[in-house]
Design a protein around this motif. Sequence first.
Motif, PDB file in Angstrom:
ATOM      1  N   ARG A  65       5.938   3.251  -0.508  1.00  0.00           N
ATOM      2  CA  ARG A  65       5.079   2.142  -0.943  1.00  0.00           C
ATOM      3  C   ARG A  65       5.668   0.882  -0.352  1.00  0.00           C
ATOM      4  O   ARG A  65       6.899   0.665  -0.441  1.00  0.00           O
ATOM      5  N   GLU A 104       0.843  -1.208   0.000  1.00  0.00           N
ATOM      6  CA  GLU A 104       0.000   0.000   0.000  1.00  0.00           C
ATOM      7  C   GLU A 104       0.875   1.254   0.000  1.00  0.00           C
ATOM      8  O   GLU A 104       2.087   1.177   0.172  1.00  0.00           O
ATOM      9  N   GLU A 105       0.183   2.391  -0.152  1.00  0.00           N
ATOM     10  CA  GLU A 105       0.867   3.690  -0.099  1.00  0.00           C
ATOM     11  C   GLU A 105       0.900   4.180   1.354  1.00  0.00           C
ATOM     12  O   GLU A 105      -0.115   4.126   2.051  1.00  0.00           O
ATOM     13  N   ARG A 130      -0.740   5.162   6.893  1.00  0.00           N
ATOM     14  CA  ARG A 130      -1.314   5.097   5.551  1.00  0.00           C
ATOM     15  C   ARG A 130      -1.641   6.518   5.102  1.00  0.00           C
ATOM     16  O   ARG A 130      -1.898   7.390   5.936  1.00  0.00           O
TER      17      ARG A 130
END
Lengths: 254, 214
Positions: free
Chosen positions: B146, B83-84, B103
């Motif tokens: 990331r 995920e970012e 996040r």
Amino acid sequence: MVELPSTDPFCSFRSRWRGWLGPTLLSALLLLSGTPRLPAEEPTQQEWIVISGGPALRFFEHGKADSHDKYWGNFIRAAVARLDQLKLQAEGKPGITITWLVYRPAYASRSREEKLDILSVIVEQANALKLPLYWFDTTGQLINYLNAGHDRKVIPIGALDYFGHSNRACLMFDYSTYFDNMSKGYLHEKDLRRIERKAFLRRAVVKSWGCHTGEDFSLWWKRRFGVPMVGAVGRTDYATASLPYLSKGAKWTQ
Amino acid sequence: MILARCSLWLGGLLLSLLFLCSARGEELPSRAAPPLAPDLHLTNPNDAAAAPATEAVSSAQPVLPPPQQAPEPLTPPPGIQVEEFVGHRSYDKDGSGWGWVKRSNEPWSAARWVVFEETPGGVVAPWRLLLNKKRTSDNDFEYRLRGYVAPFTVYDPHTDEFLAVFVPERVELIGPAAAPPEHPGPPFHRVRVPDSTSPVFVRNPNIQAPAALR
């Protein structure tokens, strides 16, 4: 006045018991006190284990003021010296098995870094000693071996030596191997409960040759197993080609 | 006779000219050479060879951390997704954690204190790519990251703590930013196995240090 024998059946039962309860208890006590000397209780077999933790990566340690593990083989060389000693001590004692456990991932990483087949070098050392070598990749595998590598009722652990990184609370099988200044494979003092108490002989000889173990880990060890673990208060030094020695101001304790 | 005398005279002249030229030829380089010659003798040839290389490396190293990309896409364990994230580098003088990670859509209160997983030859902590290679160089820098938070923890022997791990696939600098309100380190940061050298020394590691000393 003549005392009549009691007709109470319970009373007669008690008096009858009183007659031979004493000798029975006495013999039972004698039997119990003598049990450690019985051949069945004193195991004729035992295992002596030497554990080698792994070295840091130079990638992480290079350039630090207190740079660790310039030489990859500190914990191997020292373990081999100890294994040599144990072999001599075990001569003429057929029931003793000596085993060497080595944390593989750290040596595999260092091999890649140094472009040197370190794992083969370690295997050669074990072959030269004619002793069994077992790799372990996780703490779980090590604990499993300690608990069930052999039937511990038949072959308990009679001696344990640890060579590797450690601090006052933890034996670290890797340090700066995966993470800078960190350990991924370790046996923390809080993990000692995962090791069976009965895996060790009551008179087992246990020693950590790492730094600071005697400051706290040894206390937890003794509390858990009832067996003392000799450990250093202060630092140990692996600079020699033999067993590590205490750094200035350090001392052994248990 | 005249020819013989002339040839003798010309020969002498030529010889003296040649001698003069050769003498000047020795002198010219000798004026320029002295500072170099002793240096070459005094310095280690390896150092002399290393010096220009270091300069070249130094000049190639940036002032700000460059973006990094893992050579291959990450393959996280089942149930975990790449995920970012946004990462805030916070240097911790006591421990070896890297900083805060949250996040992108989360507030900083949801951030986790993490260790940065480094791969030699791959993605490394950004400070390693800076000119001075000091751990404090990128303190309070924010990064667009990331990757994923690993399902295991690692042990910090300096603080007797177990820290979460961030596995990066891509790292991009956002820029300097104000420090998050939390102090560096995990919530239990000051609760550690007391050091015998510290003023807070107790036998039982479960005993926490007084709040004033945390």
